[in-house]
Design a protein around this motif. Structure first.
Motif, PDB file in Angstrom:
ATOM      1  N   LEU A 232       0.823  -1.209   0.000  1.00 29.26           N
ATOM      2  CA  LEU A 232       0.000   0.000   0.000  1.00 29.26           C
ATOM      3  C   LEU A 232       0.856   1.258   0.000  1.00 29.26           C
ATOM      4  N   ILE A 233       1.964   1.245   0.732  1.00 23.78           N
ATOM      5  CA  ILE A 233       2.859   2.408   0.735  1.00 23.78           C
ATOM      6  C   ILE A 233       3.476   2.612  -0.647  1.00 23.78           C
ATOM      7  N   LEU A 237       3.047   5.982  -2.961  1.00 24.60           N
ATOM      8  CA  LEU A 237       4.191   6.703  -3.521  1.00 24.60           C
ATOM      9  C   LEU A 237       4.062   6.831  -5.042  1.00 24.60           C
ATOM     10  N   LEU A 238       3.776   5.732  -5.727  1.00 31.53           N
ATOM     11  CA  LEU A 238       3.680   5.775  -7.191  1.00 31.53           C
ATOM     12  C   LEU A 238       2.541   6.684  -7.654  1.00 31.53           C
ATOM     13  N   PHE A 243       0.822  11.759 -10.037  1.00 31.25           N
ATOM     14  CA  PHE A 243      -0.302  12.693  -9.963  1.00 31.25           C
ATOM     15  C   PHE A 243       0.149  14.134  -9.724  1.00 31.25           C
ATOM     16  N   ALA A 244       1.184  14.314  -8.889  1.00 30.03           N
ATOM     17  CA  ALA A 244       1.524  15.646  -8.389  1.00 30.03           C
ATOM     18  C   ALA A 244       1.984  16.596  -9.485  1.00 30.03           C
ATOM     19  N   GLY A 245       2.897  16.159 -10.348  1.00 25.15           N
ATOM     20  CA  GLY A 245       3.436  17.046 -11.375  1.00 25.15           C
ATOM     21  C   GLY A 245       2.391  17.568 -12.351  1.00 25.15           C
ATOM     22  N   ALA A 393      -1.036   4.609 -13.407  1.00 25.59           N
ATOM     23  CA  ALA A 393      -1.626   3.331 -13.804  1.00 25.59           C
ATOM     24  C   ALA A 393      -0.828   2.167 -13.237  1.00 25.59           C
ATOM     25  N   LEU A 394       0.496   2.331 -13.149  1.00 28.68           N
ATOM     26  CA  LEU A 394       1.331   1.290 -12.555  1.00 28.68           C
ATOM     27  C   LEU A 394       0.960   1.056 -11.100  1.00 28.68           C
ATOM     28  N   SER A 395       0.654   2.136 -10.390  1.00 29.26           N
ATOM     29  CA  SER A 395       0.260   1.975  -8.984  1.00 29.26           C
ATOM     30  C   SER A 395      -1.049   1.207  -8.879  1.00 29.26           C
TER      31      SER A 395
END
Length: 414
Positions: A232-233, A237-238, A243-245, A393-395
């Motif tokens: 989950l962590i 992170l992923l 998302f942030a940028g 999507a990888l997350s």
């Protein structure tokens, strides 16, 4: 003689529990105080120095928050999260009211603003892990998803109303009035927090190693070995890195390229906030979400598709609709991840695990801002948004591929 048994009292839904509502009220006041404080800080810094100096003042609080947050998690587990949250909001109130008083009698330079921001960041490093560790202590396990929804609504309320409230305070009485309003808001949370009734949680005698560094290492080992919490962590992170940028630096560059201007950014962010608020409202009302781990993975994957699509929208109304979809899917996935972390974490580790999750979101994810800007300058908006969407999507895919996460459930009321 016939023996009788008394059925256990039904668990009161979180949105009807006065204890939970007191916590939501305190969290809302604290979130509003945050928004007003940072608006007043940025206004005062811009009025006092150059734009570069103002940016430095605004960035100062992020450094101790990122460096000390893991230590804040240890303190939350040692002292108890309510005690730490009460102390943090008390300290923030005194700090900001003191800054307001100083502005009334003098004109503090940038060094004073930077010092206040630095102290504020240190206190935040204690506050954030503790406030994240409180929900399992004030609500039944099956109400954690509903509580995360209420928390999301409170956060959106603070983010939406804090800016106008701070701007009004500055317009009426200057920065001193705005800082004073922030200090009062922090102070309002304290009596509400003092009246909280905490649930007794199972003790875990093996959770503490004796020293602060030992406790931290023990918490990290617990996280690494746990078949649900560790993945989950990674998911948190992923998803935050992807998302942030695009939703910060990238959005400004996209609006400039399309000719939408600052108003366009505001409309897209309003769409995002509406979607995230709808996801929080859904959780607050719905409560239990079957197959929460799988739902979190699929909604994050859908949110990733929406992030990639944002770079290829030609009209502002379409971009606003895509922003709403991002907020809805990513907001629902994030709230479910937080609820799953709190459901599956051993009580004695809640502060440390929350601190690691917070460090991923608030400490590491912002590092993508300069990388996003540089990459867009080299390759353009479309490719960078696609790469960022792929990371999100990888997350989601990772959560669906890890059996323990895919099958993870929020506790259902018996």
């Amino acid at each position: 003689m016939t023996a009788t048994t008394t059925a256990p009292a039904p668990v009161r839904p979180a949105h009807r529990d006065p204890n939970v509502l007191r916590w939501v009220g305190a969290y809302t006041a604290s979130t509003l105080g945050d928004s007003v404080f940072y608006l007043a800080l940025s206004w005062t810094a811009v009025s006092t120095g150059t734009p570069a100096q103002a940016g430095l003042v605004m960035a100062v609080s992020a450094v101790p928050r990122a460096l000390l947050m893991l230590g804040g998690g240890v303190i939350a587990d040692r002292l108890g999260p309510r005690r730490v949250v009460i102390g943090s909001d008390t300290a923030r109130s005194l700090l900001v009211l003191g800054l307001a008083a100083a502005l009334l009698v003098a004109a503090p330079g940038l060094w004073a603003l930077a010092a206040a921001a630095l102290v504020f960041g240190v206190v935040d490093a204690l506050f954030l892990p503790a406030v994240g560790a409180l929900p399992p202590r004030i609500a039944a396990p099956d109400q954690l998803a509903r509580l995360q929804g209420l928390r999301g609504l409170a956060y959106r309320c603070g983010a939406v109303l804090g800016g106008p409230l701070g701007g009004l305070a500055v317009a009426l009485g200057g920065p001193a009035t705005a800082f004073g309003a922030a200090g009062v808001l922090f102070a309002l949370s304290v009596p509400l927090l003092c009246t909280l009734r905490l649930r007794a949680l199972p003790a875990d005698e093996g959770a503490r190693a004796g020293t602060a560094l030992g406790d931290l290492a023990d918490g990290l080992r617990h996280l690494r070995r746990h078949r649900v919490l560790g993945p989950l962590i990674v998911i948190v992170l992923l998803s935050d890195l992807g998302f942030a940028g695009p939703l910060n630096v990238g959005l400004a560059l996209l609006a400039e390229q399309r000719g939408w201007g600052a108003a366009g950014i505001g409309w897209i962010l309003a769409g995002f906030g509406t979607g995230a608020g709808a996801a929080s409202l859904l959780l607050a009302v719905r409560g239990h979400v079957p197959r929460a781990g799988a739902v979190s993975g699929w909604t994050m994957t859908l949110g990733a598709v929406a992030i990639g699509a944002l770079a290829f929208t030609a009209s502002l109304p379409a971009a606003v609709a895509v922003g709403l979809a991002i907020g809805l899917f990513a907001g629902l996935s994030g709230a479910l991840c937080n609820a799953l972390i709190q459901t599956h974490c051993e009580p004695a580790y809640l502060g440390r695990v929350t601190a690691v999750a917070g460090l991923c979101s608030l400490g590491l994810a912002p590092l993508s801002f300069p990388l996003t800007g540089a990459a867009i300058g080299l390759w353009g908006i479309g490719p960078v948004y696609v790469v960022s969407a792929s990371v999100c999507a990888l997350s989601g895919a990772y959560g669906l591929l890890v059996p323990a996460v895919r099958r993870a459930e929020l506790t259902r009321q018996g």
